[in-house]
Every structure is written in C-alpha cells, then in structure tokens.
Design an enzyme around this catalytic site. Structure first.
Site, mmCIF file in Angstrom:
data_model
loop_
_atom_site.group_PDB
_atom_site.id
_atom_site.type_symbol
_atom_site.label_atom_id
_atom_site.label_comp_id
_atom_site.label_asym_id
_atom_site.label_seq_id
_atom_site.Cartn_x
_atom_site.Cartn_y
_atom_site.Cartn_z
ATOM 1 N N SER A 60 -28.012 -34.969 35.039
ATOM 2 C CA SER A 60 -28.087 -33.496 35.405
ATOM 3 C C SER A 60 -28.294 -32.254 34.648
ATOM 4 O O SER A 60 -28.666 -31.271 34.941
ATOM 5 C CB SER A 60 -26.428 -33.063 36.079
ATOM 6 O OG SER A 60 -25.264 -33.511 36.058
ATOM 7 N N GLY A 97 -26.663 -37.424 38.082
ATOM 8 C CA GLY A 97 -25.704 -39.220 38.228
ATOM 9 C C GLY A 97 -25.808 -40.651 36.729
ATOM 10 O O GLY A 97 -25.303 -41.594 37.157
ATOM 11 N N ASN A 125 -21.724 -39.555 31.554
ATOM 12 C CA ASN A 125 -21.558 -39.396 33.367
ATOM 13 C C ASN A 125 -20.978 -41.014 32.901
ATOM 14 O O ASN A 125 -20.331 -41.840 33.540
ATOM 15 C CB ASN A 125 -23.068 -39.710 34.070
ATOM 16 C CG ASN A 125 -23.390 -39.086 34.713
ATOM 17 O OD1 ASN A 125 -22.542 -38.106 35.124
ATOM 18 N ND2 ASN A 125 -25.276 -38.814 34.861
ATOM 19 N N ASP A 208 -17.907 -25.809 38.085
ATOM 20 C CA ASP A 208 -17.131 -27.268 37.957
ATOM 21 C C ASP A 208 -16.975 -27.502 36.124
ATOM 22 O O ASP A 208 -16.444 -28.298 36.303
ATOM 23 C CB ASP A 208 -18.744 -28.501 38.177
ATOM 24 C CG ASP A 208 -19.714 -27.650 37.545
ATOM 25 O OD1 ASP A 208 -19.569 -27.576 36.740
ATOM 26 O OD2 ASP A 208 -20.712 -28.345 37.709
ATOM 27 N N HIS A 211 -21.698 -28.107 34.400
ATOM 28 C CA HIS A 211 -22.895 -27.482 33.915
ATOM 29 C C HIS A 211 -23.100 -26.435 33.902
ATOM 30 O O HIS A 211 -23.097 -25.309 33.708
ATOM 31 C CB HIS A 211 -23.541 -28.186 35.545
ATOM 32 C CG HIS A 211 -23.234 -29.747 36.412
ATOM 33 N ND1 HIS A 211 -22.881 -29.888 36.540
ATOM 34 C CD2 HIS A 211 -23.747 -30.757 35.682
ATOM 35 C CE1 HIS A 211 -22.579 -31.090 36.813
ATOM 36 N NE2 HIS A 211 -23.666 -32.084 36.952
#
Length: 233
Positions: A60, A97, A125, A208, A211
């Site tokens: 992402s 993801g 991830n 978050d 990002h």
C-alpha cells in the site's frame, strides 16, 4: 474485304496495346501497394517500439493508499522523468496488504510485460504480522530469481524497510538487516530505508500513522530517485 481486314487489324492492335497498358498499370499498382505495405510495416514497428519500463512492485505504500494514484511516489517518479525528457514508462504494481508470499503468487501478472527496472517494495506487511524471517527472505529470493529468469538484463532495486519494535528487539533488528543482506548477496541496488524522513512524523503520515500523506509521498519519491537516477540516465 481489305477494309474490313484492316479495321480488324487496327482493332486487334488497339486491344493488344490496351491490354499491355493495363498490365503495366497493374504492375505499377502492385509495386506501389507493396512499397506502401513495407512503409506501413516499418512505421508500425517504429510506433510499437517498446519504451523501457520501470515497475514498482509493492504494498500500500507503493499503491498510495488513501491518496489519489497521481500522488503516490511511482507517479511522482514518472513526472520527474518526463520533466527531464527521459523516455520511460512507470508501472505502479502496488497492492494494499501485499506480503512477500502473495507478491510471489502475483508474479505471472507482473511479468506479462517486459520489465527493464524492477523496484521491489515488499516485506513491511510480513514484519507487521510477525511472519517468519526465513519465509520472508525465501520469498524475496524467489522473486529476485524469477525476475532474472524473465529478463536476465533486468535491473533490480530493493527498498529497505524497518518496523516498530512490537515484535521484540531481536526480530526487529534481524528484519532491518534482511534487506541489505539480500542486496549484497544478489548484487542489488538498495534504498536503505524507503520511509526515511517520513516514518514517525505525524505531519507526514495519515491518521493511521503508517501511510504517508501526499507530502510524505514526495519524500519517498526523493528517496527512490536517489538510487534510481543512476539506472535511467
């Protein structure tokens, strides 16, 4: 009778000349058609000549989650190269993801096109999920090897990554070391830390805290460009 025979003879000569004329025109037409076809083929070859491809294969962070695609760092790299008159095509193959395992399974899709420069941004991830470091390393190694099988001349850049100490100091340290070790072993170019100057800065990250914002993506683009620029000049 003589007049009739003379008329017939003149008519015959006229027909013969006319037929020869038609044949010559047909030959000229065919020759011109063949010449035009050859020109069209050459033109088609010139217009379909492949532009070198820089493919960003990642998570992402590469996809630009939460932002417009044009704000993600691959698009900023394309804009940079365009401004410098560099004839390259950038492909953003980032997927939210994505892990090294799912990335490995997606390679057939990625390599449907010729890839001249491959930037691998995978592993973050895995680290956040506590995936075995041996598994992460193995998957990245397979991706590197497959990429070189597809195109022995491909240039590969590996984006280094770091994670918060949630998984413990030993895991975090080994995870950070994984990327430079792979770069050295497989003779890859390394972006030391993709998120350098962005990670941990609330002003440069979305809510978050993971990002990057559009401004943060510009810093990522600069981090990538510092390594990529030598391969595209």
């Amino acid at each position: 009778m003589k007049i009739t025979n003379l008329s017939n003879l003149i008519l015959a000569i006229f027909c013969l000349v006319f037929l020869n004329s038609c044949k010559n025109e047909e030959k000229q037409s065919n020759s011109s058609s063949e010449e035009n076809t050859e020109k069209e083929q050459v033109s088609a070859e010139n217009t379909t000549e492949e532009v070198p491809v820089v493919l960003f294969f990642g998570t992402s962070l590469t996809a630009g989650l939460g932002l417009d695609t044009a704000e993600a760092y691959p698009a900023l790299i394309q804009k940079k190269m365009d401004s410098l008159g560099m004839d390259y095509s950038v492909v953003n193959a980032g997927l939210s993801g994505e892990t090294t395992a799912s990335g490995l399974n997606r390679l057939d899709w990625v390599f449907k096109q010729n890839v001249d420069i491959l930037v691998i941004e995978l592993g973050a991830n895995d680290g956040l999920r506590g995936v075995s470091l041996d598994e992460t390393r193995s998957n990245l190694e397979k991706i590197i090897k497959i990429a070189r099988e597809k195109n022995p001349e491909v240039k590969i850049i590996l984006a280094g990554m770091q994670i918060p100490p949630n998984m413990g100091e030993e895991y975090t340290t080994e995870f950070r070391s994984l990327f430079p070790e792979l770069a050295k072993e497989y003779d890859l170019e390394l972006i030391p830390f993709l998120l350098e100057g962005v990670a941990g800065d609330s002003k440069l990250n979305q809510q978050d805290g993971i990002h990057p914002t559009a401004e943060g993506q510009q810093i990522l683009a600069n981090n990538v460009w510092e390594v990529l620029k030598d391969d595209v000049q």
